[in-house]
Enzyme design. Structure first.
Site, PDB file in Angstrom:
ATOM      1  CE1 TYR A 160      -3.142   3.023   0.539  1.00  0.00           C
ATOM      2  CE2 TYR A 160      -1.904   3.436   2.545  1.00  0.00           C
ATOM      3  CZ  TYR A 160      -2.822   3.835   1.604  1.00  0.00           C
ATOM      4  OH  TYR A 160      -3.404   5.072   1.711  1.00  0.00           O
ATOM      5  CG  HIS A 217      -5.243   1.431   3.207  1.00  0.00           C
ATOM      6  ND1 HIS A 217      -5.902   1.027   2.070  1.00  0.00           N
ATOM      7  CD2 HIS A 217      -5.376   2.785   3.250  1.00  0.00           C
ATOM      8  CE1 HIS A 217      -6.391   2.072   1.437  1.00  0.00           C
ATOM      9  NE2 HIS A 217      -6.084   3.160   2.134  1.00  0.00           N
TER      10      HIS A 217
END
Length: 408
Positions: A160, A217
């Site tokens: 990410y 996330h």
């Protein structure tokens, strides 16, 4: 005063900004942001096909009633598409109010609580060494808060918000181009074994004063998130963001029982009813809603007021999908909010973006200073907008190494 017309513009420099312009019979217009990242045509169509025809003839000063008309008047309520559209309308109506009063919006909220608002940057690197260089650049620029993400050894893809290659990626932003999403491969075990030590090395290198933020996330289970939160306590994070998927709010109770790490959550929330229990039970320390996605200034101000009663500070979402209009609306709220925490701020100030959205707002030395121009303090150049058109894109998807779809 009556609303006579409204137009929607889609496009911008490297982003499909959805800009709403509401016109009145007294020559005053208001601007709002309806950008829903990688689904931009949906709120744009909702505005054009349904909402704008119902705006014509209304008094723009009645922003509360107009908000209730669209939210409560709809049988199927909420959701990111509708709330982004309502958010743009509400933002534009507040812009009109400020221009009528000849005052910046923060004055209509109750005035300033601070001169400038602390922002945080995104430091990233293909590996920890690369990340350290990125953090150092922001510290040299005067930033007091930095979010840190880096590649994980042994992970098949970068992960990410992490570039694939080292060097020259200080302002790296994930590539969302193309209608078919790219795929990231994720391994929670590798991440949990590596990242606590990496965060501790960052703390040791940059000292106790730098505010270090980290975004999981949504990728851990509740048990994993609790273990991870406890393991990163020595790094003294300013916050740990989205440790678990937002749908399972009871997971935060489990995390709270095991760790004192501050939790930030909420960028995917659209209404106060999605986050009121988290706030009232004090399961979060920062609320991450955005003025666009959460239905505009009217609704977000309610969330901020509720949060203030429960020791929860603001940490508004500030990804590059939010146009300078949304960022200006949040800047006015940041200037006012007694429970302000920090503002996410990715680089928006390119010459192309400044030409499309001219303003006198100032971002310097890790602080955002809102201008005293009436309303939002941002204009929109329609001629400049003609340079841009819609370009479809998608967020990446995430799979485990065996192919199982995971949380992005």
């Amino acid at each position: 005063m009556k609303i006579t017309d409204a137009k929607v513009f889609v496009g911008g420099p490297k982003k499909n900004y959805v800009t709403l312009k509401i016109y009145t019979d007294q020559g005053i217009y208001g601007l709002g942001d309806a950008t829903l990242n990688n689904r931009e045509t949906l709120p744009a169509s909702y505005l054009t096909d349904y909402l704008i025809p119902n705006l014509i003839g209304l008094d723009p000063r009645n922003s509360e009633d107009i908000w209730q008309l669209f939210y409560r008047g709809a049988y199927f309520r909420g959701g990111p598409i509708a709330m982004a559209a309502y958010g743009a309308i509400d933002m534009a109506l507040w812009d009109i109010k400020g221009k009528i009063a000849d005052l910046p919006l923060y004055q209509l909220f109750g005035g300033k609580s601070r001169d400038g608002a602390m922002v945080y940057a995104h430091a990233t690197g293909a590996d920890l060494e690369d990340l350290m260089d990125s953090v150092a650049c922001y510290v040299e620029d005067g930033y007091k808060a930095v979010r840190v993400q880096c590649g994980i050894p042994g992970m098949p893809t970068a992960g990410y918000a992490v570039p694939e290659t080292k060097g020259g990626m200080r302002n790296y932003i994930t590539d969302y181009s193309g209608i078919r999403p790219s795929t990231e491969i994720w391994d929670s075990g590798k991440y949990m074994r590596y990242m606590p030590g990496a965060l501790m090395e960052i703390r040791e290198k940059f000292g106790p004063e730098l505010k270090i933020l980290h975004d999981v996330h949504h990728r851990l289970t509740p048990r994993e998130a609790a273990e991870f939160a406890k393991s990163v306590e020595p790094a003294d994070l300013y916050w740990l963001e989205d440790p678990t998927p937002a749908e399972d709010q009871d997971a935060l109770k489990f995390i709270r029982r095991h760790s004192t790490v501050p939790i930030a959550i909420g960028e995917v929330f659209n209404t106060i009813w999605q986050c009121n229990k988290l706030i009232e039970q004090e399961l979060v320390d920062f609320i991450r809603v955005a003025v666009t996605y959460a239905g505009g200034i009217t609704h977000v101000k309610r969330i901020v007021d509720l949060a203030a009663l429960h020791h929860v500070r603001t940490g508004f979402h500030g990804a590059p999908s939010h146009s300078p209009l949304c960022m200006a609306a949040q800047a006015h709220l940041n200037a006012w909010a007694p429970n302000f925490g920090v503002q996410e701020y990715l680089v928006l100030g390119t010459p192309e973006c400044d030409a499309l959205f001219p303003s006198e707002h100032l971002m310097t030395n890790g602080m955002f200073y809102v201008s005293d121009a009436p309303g939002l303090g941002v204009d929109f150049d329609e001629a400049e907008a003609e340079r841009y058109s819609y370009e479809p894109g998608s967020h990446p998807i995430v799979r485990l190494e065996d192919g199982t779809l995971w949380n992005y």
